[in-house]
Design an enzyme around this catalytic site. Sequence first.
Site, mmCIF file in Angstrom:
data_model
loop_
_atom_site.group_PDB
_atom_site.id
_atom_site.type_symbol
_atom_site.label_atom_id
_atom_site.label_comp_id
_atom_site.label_asym_id
_atom_site.label_seq_id
_atom_site.Cartn_x
_atom_site.Cartn_y
_atom_site.Cartn_z
ATOM 1 N N SER A 252 0.845 -1.189 0.000
ATOM 2 C CA SER A 252 0.000 0.000 0.000
ATOM 3 C C SER A 252 0.874 1.231 0.000
ATOM 4 O O SER A 252 1.984 1.224 0.537
ATOM 5 C CB SER A 252 -0.878 0.006 1.242
ATOM 6 O OG SER A 252 -0.043 0.167 2.376
ATOM 7 N N LYS A 253 0.340 2.282 -0.591
ATOM 8 C CA LYS A 253 1.168 3.476 -0.754
ATOM 9 C C LYS A 253 1.480 4.171 0.564
ATOM 10 O O LYS A 253 2.354 5.017 0.620
ATOM 11 C CB LYS A 253 0.543 4.430 -1.768
ATOM 12 C CG LYS A 253 -0.737 5.065 -1.367
ATOM 13 C CD LYS A 253 -1.204 6.016 -2.461
ATOM 14 C CE LYS A 253 -2.598 6.506 -2.175
ATOM 15 N NZ LYS A 253 -3.386 6.809 -3.340
ATOM 16 N N ARG A 254 0.778 3.787 1.598
ATOM 17 C CA ARG A 254 1.103 4.367 2.905
ATOM 18 C C ARG A 254 2.467 3.898 3.383
ATOM 19 O O ARG A 254 3.161 4.584 4.117
ATOM 20 C CB ARG A 254 0.040 3.957 3.928
ATOM 21 C CG ARG A 254 -1.130 4.903 3.967
ATOM 22 C CD ARG A 254 -1.917 4.707 5.224
ATOM 23 N NE ARG A 254 -1.058 4.671 6.415
ATOM 24 C CZ ARG A 254 -1.347 4.046 7.517
ATOM 25 N NH1 ARG A 254 -2.467 3.388 7.633
ATOM 26 N NH2 ARG A 254 -0.512 4.067 8.554
ATOM 27 N N ARG A 468 6.766 12.143 3.049
ATOM 28 C CA ARG A 468 6.699 11.037 3.996
ATOM 29 C C ARG A 468 7.994 10.927 4.809
ATOM 30 O O ARG A 468 7.971 10.656 6.000
ATOM 31 C CB ARG A 468 6.418 9.728 3.266
ATOM 32 C CG ARG A 468 6.027 8.670 4.258
ATOM 33 C CD ARG A 468 5.473 7.446 3.680
ATOM 34 N NE ARG A 468 6.342 6.959 2.626
ATOM 35 C CZ ARG A 468 6.000 6.012 1.780
ATOM 36 N NH1 ARG A 468 4.812 5.508 1.858
ATOM 37 N NH2 ARG A 468 6.824 5.595 0.871
#
Length: 493
Positions: A252-254, A468
């Site tokens: 997942s891009k998280r 991030r």
Amino acid sequence: MTVRTRIAPSPTGDPHVGTAYVALFNYCFARQHGGQFLLRIEDTDQVRSTRESEDAILKSLKWLGLTWDEGPDIGGPHGPYRQSERSAIYREHCDLLLERGHAFRCFCTPQRLDELRKVQQSGGQTAGYDGLCRGLSVAEAQSRALEGESHVVRMVVPRTGTCTINDRLRGTIEIDWVQVDMQVLLKSDGLPTYHLANVVDDHLMGITHVLRGEEWISSAPKHVLLYSYFGWEMPELCHLPLLRNPDKSKLSKRKNPTSIVYYERMGYLAEALLNYLGMMAWSMPDEREKFSLDEMVKAFDLSRVSLGGPVFDQAKLSWLNARYLRENLTPEQFVERVRTWALNTEYLGAVVPLVQSRIERLSDLGGLAGFFLQGTVEFRVEDLVIKGLDQEGLRRALQFTAWRLDEVTPFKSEPLGLALRQLAELCGVKAKDFLRPIFVALTGKPVSTPLFETMTVLGRDLCRARLRLAIEALGPMTAKEEKKWRKELDGVG
Ligand code: GLU
């Protein structure tokens, strides 16, 4: 029989590495059998589908070298290849199911369905339609529909017995019919849902093998049933294992950049990324790790697909990419690659307006704009500050920014400016102060080229990745914070 496979992406976001992985396997399987590989756009979700996303998906798959024989851009004998252009076909097929009693009109209001769901949830039951409108006579349903009463069409699903799915990789899978919802096939606006469109298209497009991610296994019973209702032969199903984050959760891009564009912008070579995706869930008969697309096509064999969750590990990908840079390119080819990557007229052309008036000598360019050629940038954590906010407020502000950046479309300076200024207001600080840590995270410096234009050039993926890193440097968000902050942000719409 000619083997025909397809990739059927929904254009609702960035081109995902998972799409490339599934496309690669479909491509290899078709090519190996001298068959055809198709691309179909599944844009039945009208709200979330965008042409921008479709274009990006096609561009990314082309960049990787996965070419298709039929598709929305090149046409073909079974077109159109965009589901939004095939509504009449789905409606006809839905009518057929209604006529044969395999589907029924459902007039239940969203309120009733909501209440039903709540009752089921509080009783610990699986949520699903209770079949109320199945009891209506055909004549009554027809006349209510003719009077214009809003309704959907649902498929009839047995309430007893077990559905058997044959999966080429997994063998026989059994799912009890009671677990399967009476799926909506046609929405109240007359447009199909994924299930109807997918089955009708796979059949009409002559698809013989469906290789797709394992998240679709639960949809298979509905598809099995639809094929039998239509009296069509089922394509062979093959559910590939999902790509995973290093902690084994679903990619997942998280936790991991998932957009193909990110990997392109980071300077991975297309052939290295493709090679790496080929190593996910599959291995060469001689276990060699470096192989080309042609070599993979020649050796491809579904029996060598392993079902353990393949981990997409950026460090391993970088290792492989380094080998390609070292071993596969002459210095001249290397130069050419750097050119196509970023030192090209298009990319530099976008950077120049941001720097031309800000330098005195060409040699100032590296210092001012070097970050345009970097993947990640270094910054000083002390530079991540917003006047008037404490550490928690700062982390919250940056997280808000990360979330908003995922939603802004198009990713262009005007909507970006609007979104960020709105966030500054929400956080109760001046826009200038709010933007400072974003400058730092994205460029490494508190002041640099104009922020919104810079973000446009960097693109969503690099911005996301850099932001991030800044958020992580300040202390990653806890689950509790996530819940609270998401609510606060959603509250302002
Ligand atoms: N549109 C679906 C997707 O986005 C296709 C699933 C399938 O291959 O059946 O992945």
